[in-house]
Design a protein around this motif. Structure first.
Motif, mmCIF file in Angstrom:
data_model
loop_
_atom_site.group_PDB
_atom_site.id
_atom_site.type_symbol
_atom_site.label_atom_id
_atom_site.label_comp_id
_atom_site.label_asym_id
_atom_site.label_seq_id
_atom_site.Cartn_x
_atom_site.Cartn_y
_atom_site.Cartn_z
ATOM 1 N N LYS A 287 -6.997 72.522 -55.992
ATOM 2 C CA LYS A 287 -7.870 71.685 -56.801
ATOM 3 C C LYS A 287 -9.305 72.159 -56.573
ATOM 4 C CE LYS A 287 -5.406 67.287 -56.239
ATOM 5 N NZ LYS A 287 -5.605 65.903 -55.769
ATOM 6 N N PRO A 288 -10.143 72.080 -57.595
ATOM 7 C CA PRO A 288 -11.548 72.414 -57.363
ATOM 8 C C PRO A 288 -12.243 71.321 -56.547
ATOM 9 C CG PRO A 288 -11.223 71.640 -59.607
ATOM 10 C CD PRO A 288 -9.861 71.749 -58.978
ATOM 11 N N LEU A 289 -13.334 71.683 -55.896
ATOM 12 C CA LEU A 289 -14.178 70.705 -55.204
ATOM 13 C C LEU A 289 -15.268 70.260 -56.155
ATOM 14 C CD1 LEU A 289 -14.917 72.067 -51.609
ATOM 15 C CD2 LEU A 289 -13.561 70.087 -52.226
ATOM 16 N N GLU A 290 -15.481 68.974 -56.230
ATOM 17 C CA GLU A 290 -16.600 68.417 -56.999
ATOM 18 C C GLU A 290 -17.488 67.669 -56.015
ATOM 19 O OE1 GLU A 290 -17.333 68.836 -60.178
ATOM 20 O OE2 GLU A 290 -15.512 69.900 -60.731
ATOM 21 N N TRP A 291 -18.747 68.045 -55.995
ATOM 22 C CA TRP A 291 -19.709 67.448 -55.064
ATOM 23 C C TRP A 291 -20.467 66.348 -55.792
ATOM 24 C CZ3 TRP A 291 -19.480 69.323 -50.123
ATOM 25 C CH2 TRP A 291 -18.798 70.528 -49.953
ATOM 26 N N ILE A 292 -20.405 65.133 -55.288
ATOM 27 C CA ILE A 292 -21.077 64.003 -55.921
ATOM 28 C C ILE A 292 -22.456 63.829 -55.293
ATOM 29 C CG2 ILE A 292 -20.966 61.518 -56.417
ATOM 30 C CD1 ILE A 292 -18.775 63.093 -57.833
ATOM 31 N N SER A 293 -23.443 63.724 -56.188
ATOM 32 C CA SER A 293 -24.838 63.474 -55.803
ATOM 33 C C SER A 293 -25.309 64.544 -54.808
ATOM 34 C CB SER A 293 -24.976 62.057 -55.260
ATOM 35 O OG SER A 293 -26.315 61.693 -55.143
ATOM 36 N N SER A 294 -25.860 64.134 -53.670
ATOM 37 C CA SER A 294 -26.451 65.088 -52.725
ATOM 38 C C SER A 294 -25.473 65.540 -51.648
ATOM 39 C CB SER A 294 -27.673 64.452 -52.058
ATOM 40 O OG SER A 294 -27.276 63.349 -51.262
ATOM 41 N N TYR B 262 -23.382 67.997 -51.302
ATOM 42 C CA TYR B 262 -23.406 69.418 -50.943
ATOM 43 C C TYR B 262 -24.669 69.764 -50.159
ATOM 44 C CZ TYR B 262 -23.056 74.485 -51.293
ATOM 45 O OH TYR B 262 -22.980 75.822 -50.996
ATOM 46 N N LYS B 263 -25.793 69.278 -50.626
ATOM 47 C CA LYS B 263 -27.060 69.510 -49.926
ATOM 48 C C LYS B 263 -27.003 68.897 -48.523
ATOM 49 C CE LYS B 263 -30.718 67.076 -50.427
ATOM 50 N NZ LYS B 263 -31.852 66.283 -50.545
ATOM 51 N N VAL C 5 -20.121 72.546 -37.567
ATOM 52 C CA VAL C 5 -19.655 71.325 -38.241
ATOM 53 C C VAL C 5 -19.334 71.641 -39.697
ATOM 54 C CG1 VAL C 5 -20.309 68.987 -38.952
ATOM 55 C CG2 VAL C 5 -20.925 69.814 -36.669
ATOM 56 N N ARG C 6 -20.183 72.430 -40.341
ATOM 57 C CA ARG C 6 -19.921 72.826 -41.739
ATOM 58 C C ARG C 6 -18.615 73.600 -41.845
ATOM 59 N NH1 ARG C 6 -25.625 74.890 -42.238
ATOM 60 N NH2 ARG C 6 -24.647 76.923 -42.383
ATOM 61 N N ARG C 7 -18.368 74.490 -40.915
ATOM 62 C CA ARG C 7 -17.112 75.260 -40.930
ATOM 63 C C ARG C 7 -15.905 74.337 -40.774
ATOM 64 N NH1 ARG C 7 -19.568 79.567 -37.185
ATOM 65 N NH2 ARG C 7 -20.400 81.031 -38.692
ATOM 66 N N PHE C 8 -16.014 73.400 -39.853
ATOM 67 C CA PHE C 8 -14.928 72.448 -39.616
ATOM 68 C C PHE C 8 -14.648 71.642 -40.878
ATOM 69 C CE2 PHE C 8 -13.303 68.324 -38.249
ATOM 70 C CZ PHE C 8 -12.256 68.697 -37.422
ATOM 71 N N PHE C 9 -15.702 71.107 -41.511
ATOM 72 C CA PHE C 9 -15.529 70.326 -42.732
ATOM 73 C C PHE C 9 -15.020 71.202 -43.870
ATOM 74 C CE2 PHE C 9 -18.898 66.962 -41.408
ATOM 75 C CZ PHE C 9 -17.973 66.369 -40.558
ATOM 76 N N ALA D 162 -9.361 67.074 -59.217
ATOM 77 C CA ALA D 162 -10.277 67.667 -58.232
ATOM 78 C C ALA D 162 -10.290 66.855 -56.946
ATOM 79 C CB ALA D 162 -11.695 67.735 -58.807
ATOM 80 N N VAL D 163 -10.828 67.479 -55.900
ATOM 81 C CA VAL D 163 -11.186 66.785 -54.666
ATOM 82 C C VAL D 163 -12.671 66.480 -54.788
ATOM 83 C CG1 VAL D 163 -11.461 67.001 -52.162
ATOM 84 C CG2 VAL D 163 -9.443 67.973 -53.285
ATOM 85 N N PHE D 164 -13.033 65.221 -54.694
ATOM 86 C CA PHE D 164 -14.431 64.809 -54.822
ATOM 87 C C PHE D 164 -15.018 64.554 -53.441
ATOM 88 C CE2 PHE D 164 -12.712 63.820 -58.952
ATOM 89 C CZ PHE D 164 -13.733 64.185 -59.807
ATOM 90 N N VAL D 165 -16.067 65.308 -53.101
ATOM 91 C CA VAL D 165 -16.771 65.096 -51.837
ATOM 92 C C VAL D 165 -17.826 64.038 -52.104
ATOM 93 C CG1 VAL D 165 -18.063 66.154 -49.957
ATOM 94 C CG2 VAL D 165 -16.361 67.500 -51.214
ATOM 95 N N LEU D 166 -17.691 62.912 -51.424
ATOM 96 C CA LEU D 166 -18.533 61.749 -51.702
ATOM 97 C C LEU D 166 -19.769 61.680 -50.813
ATOM 98 C CD1 LEU D 166 -15.619 59.170 -51.995
ATOM 99 C CD2 LEU D 166 -16.763 60.404 -53.863
ATOM 100 N N HIS D 167 -19.637 62.077 -49.547
ATOM 101 C CA HIS D 167 -20.762 61.884 -48.624
ATOM 102 C C HIS D 167 -20.555 62.744 -47.385
ATOM 103 C CE1 HIS D 167 -24.211 59.885 -47.049
ATOM 104 N NE2 HIS D 167 -23.623 58.927 -46.377
ATOM 105 N N CYS D 168 -21.622 63.375 -46.902
ATOM 106 C CA CYS D 168 -21.635 64.109 -45.638
ATOM 107 C C CYS D 168 -22.862 63.625 -44.874
ATOM 108 C CB CYS D 168 -21.741 65.615 -45.876
ATOM 109 S SG CYS D 168 -20.347 66.305 -46.766
ATOM 110 N N PHE D 169 -22.666 63.244 -43.621
ATOM 111 C CA PHE D 169 -23.795 62.653 -42.899
ATOM 112 C C PHE D 169 -23.577 62.705 -41.393
ATOM 113 C CE2 PHE D 169 -20.711 59.379 -43.689
ATOM 114 C CZ PHE D 169 -20.745 58.533 -42.587
#
Length: 129
Positions: free
Chosen positions: A19-26, A28-29, A38-42, A88-95
């Motif tokens: 499935k494609p990745l879809e980044w919601i809002s910020s 990806y940033k 941490v980025r590699r792990f995620f 798709a897989v939607f990435v909702l939040h990274c923090f």
């Protein structure tokens, strides 16, 4: 026989459709602002989700929303995504989790996750029209 050999050597070893990745809002940033390890792990956890698998560290929050937690010397980091849609897989939040009091996801981050999940739902609704 030759056709079977072709199937065995090439088709059976092809990776499954991802499935494609879809980044919601910020999201990806926000991911790019996290430490490299941490980025590699995620990234690995998200690639498993794209293939229909689940990382051992992924825990279900509710309703098809999963959270992956990673710790390093800088603190605790989380990536939240949903796999409940076939498109798709939607990435909702990274923090980075700031609170040291509990392991629960802070309310302000849960509010962000809920609002971004609504964006993903609206996107899918439009896509399926």
């Amino acid at each position: 026989m030759l056709a079977y050999l072709y199937w065995f050597m090439y088709i059976s070893n092809m990776p499954a459709m991802q499935k494609p990745l879809e980044w919601i809002s910020s999201s990806y940033k926000d991911l790019l602002a996290l430490p490299v390890d941490v980025r590699r792990f995620f990234g690995f956890a998200l690639s498993l989700a794209q293939s229909g698998d689940k990382h051992d560290a992924a825990k279900v929050l509710k309703g098809g929303v999963l959270e992956v937690v990673e710790n390093d010397e800088g603190g605790t980091y989380r990536a939240v995504y949903t796999v409940k849609y076939a498109e798709a897989v939607f990435v909702l939040h990274c923090f980075q989790k700031k609170s040291k009091r509990s392991i629960a996801t802070p309310k302000e981050d849960m509010d962000i996750i809920h609002s971004r999940l609504k964006i993903a739902q609206a996107y899918i609704k439009e896509l399926r029209k």
